[in-house]
Design a protein around this motif. Sequence first.
Motif, PDB file in Angstrom:
ATOM      1  N   TYR A   1      10.919  -0.715   4.960  1.00  0.00           N
ATOM      2  CA  TYR A   1      11.500   0.615   4.800  1.00  0.00           C
ATOM      3  C   TYR A   1      12.538   0.833   5.889  1.00  0.00           C
ATOM      4  O   TYR A   1      12.264   0.627   7.082  1.00  0.00           O
ATOM      5  CB  TYR A   1      10.427   1.692   4.926  1.00  0.00           C
TER       6      TYR A   1
ATOM      7  N   GLU B   1       4.176   5.849  -3.830  1.00  0.00           N
ATOM      8  CA  GLU B   1       5.461   6.406  -4.249  1.00  0.00           C
ATOM      9  C   GLU B   1       5.374   6.942  -5.689  1.00  0.00           C
ATOM     10  O   GLU B   1       4.717   6.344  -6.541  1.00  0.00           O
ATOM     11  CB  GLU B   1       6.561   5.342  -4.172  1.00  0.00           C
TER      12      GLU B   1
ATOM     13  N   ASP C   1      11.633   3.084   8.953  1.00  0.00           N
ATOM     14  CA  ASP C   1      10.686   2.640   9.979  1.00  0.00           C
ATOM     15  C   ASP C   1      11.390   2.252  11.270  1.00  0.00           C
ATOM     16  O   ASP C   1      10.733   2.003  12.289  1.00  0.00           O
ATOM     17  CB  ASP C   1       9.869   1.438   9.469  1.00  0.00           C
TER      18      ASP C   1
ATOM     19  N   THR D   1       0.826  -1.204   0.000  1.00  0.00           N
ATOM     20  CA  THR D   1       0.000   0.000   0.000  1.00  0.00           C
ATOM     21  C   THR D   1       0.863   1.257   0.000  1.00  0.00           C
ATOM     22  O   THR D   1       0.575   2.234  -0.709  1.00  0.00           O
ATOM     23  CB  THR D   1      -0.921   0.008   1.229  1.00  0.00           C
ATOM     24  N   ARG D   2       1.927   1.235   0.771  1.00  0.00           N
ATOM     25  CA  ARG D   2       2.828   2.394   0.818  1.00  0.00           C
ATOM     26  C   ARG D   2       3.565   2.576  -0.503  1.00  0.00           C
ATOM     27  O   ARG D   2       3.740   3.708  -0.985  1.00  0.00           O
ATOM     28  CB  ARG D   2       3.829   2.231   1.964  1.00  0.00           C
TER      29      ARG D   2
END
Length: 430
Positions: free
Chosen positions: A129, A26, A132, A21-22
């Motif tokens: 990531y 982008e 994070d 989802t992230r």
Amino acid sequence: MSESFDENARVIERRWPMLYTRLMLEDSAAIHAELSEGLVSTLSIGGIQLTSRHDRVREARVQAASLPTSKAQLHVYGTGLGDLPNVLLERAELERLYIHILNGALFVLVLQLLDQRQWLDDPRVELLYAGDHTDIYTPFFALPSEMVLADDFNAKIRDRLVSEVHLSFNNRDFDPQSPLILQRLQDSLEVLLADDDVAQLFGTCAGQEIYVIGTGPSLEGHFEQLAAIREQTLRPLFICVDTAYRPLREHGVKPDLVVSIDQRISFRHLPFEASDGIPLVYLPMSDPQVLSAWKGKRYGGYSASPIYATLRQQHPRAELYVGGSVIHPAVDLAVKMGAGCITLFGADFAFPMNKTHAGWSDGDLGPAVSQARHWVRDGHGRRVRTQLNFRSYLCELERYIVGHPEVRFFNSSRAGAMIAGTQFNQEFVQ
């Protein structure tokens, strides 16, 4: 999106749905990449090649060879074109491979161009990531190109990677067998043996508020306020670093303690004439002539550096933490004295207001502002110029703060680098 992306994305969505989802958010179109061709080809972003353009796999094998074969878990920072993950996954003994994304948009672009399913679908792989997490994991390999291309979200981890990679290079000037170091320690021994152990200061300010004052440009905005607070009957203790001493005195601020560790600190930085009643805390690499001239009480100590190994055995003294900058032992001294809370002044680790230091001319204490090629985020979230070693000092202070949850840390300014683990002192920050 390309067929390649769809196939890669299906694997990511199945294995890491939240990450997928992230990634969909982008903007890969913001990455202006060109094809760079040699014996093979690679991507070039702003003149930075993502990998070798002649033999990507051989390059990946050289990179993999720097990682121990005995470790069951390894970390790779940056995704590249997938060559290093594929090479590492050839190791039968490898149980878990963590791939840390350093540039989300760049990774999406690679997913659009090349099939990455060989490593994405391996059950031993974890994809995440880098930003994070609050710190880096070892053992690791960081792809050089992506340490330059890291995006803003992952920049803090990028900074810590660079600091770690450069550690041995930065320590090159501190060879315990260096004739210059051995001579300086010998020259300082007489002073050290005549002075008190810094341990005598430990525990003397239990629960007290302490100001630790560095020499960053933001200090200039606090001279008047610090001078007024200094005159109060009940006030915080003032601990300043050596290069802040002269500017403070010039603005009517008398520190309670001065900390000095650098062998290059001279009378220009620490004028002794008005030092009566001001204790000086130092390490034996300090100039013995400067130490001897100081009129206030002196306290000697060591750091954990190997250069003090023999002295520690022969003449025990307490240690102060040093992470490359004098701000570290100043903060550590405050903590070991028993501070309940610490407010940092001039701890900028950057060049706000287009200056390098408070009270000193551009280039007096190191490279000029014009030579700054790096950046950190300031307290407003904006980029502010800095130099590489300042970022390393920032990383080490942040690690120190994490290790001392019993102390509350405050910053007096938003102009310098945002320091993780600190809050802003509302008495000074508007």
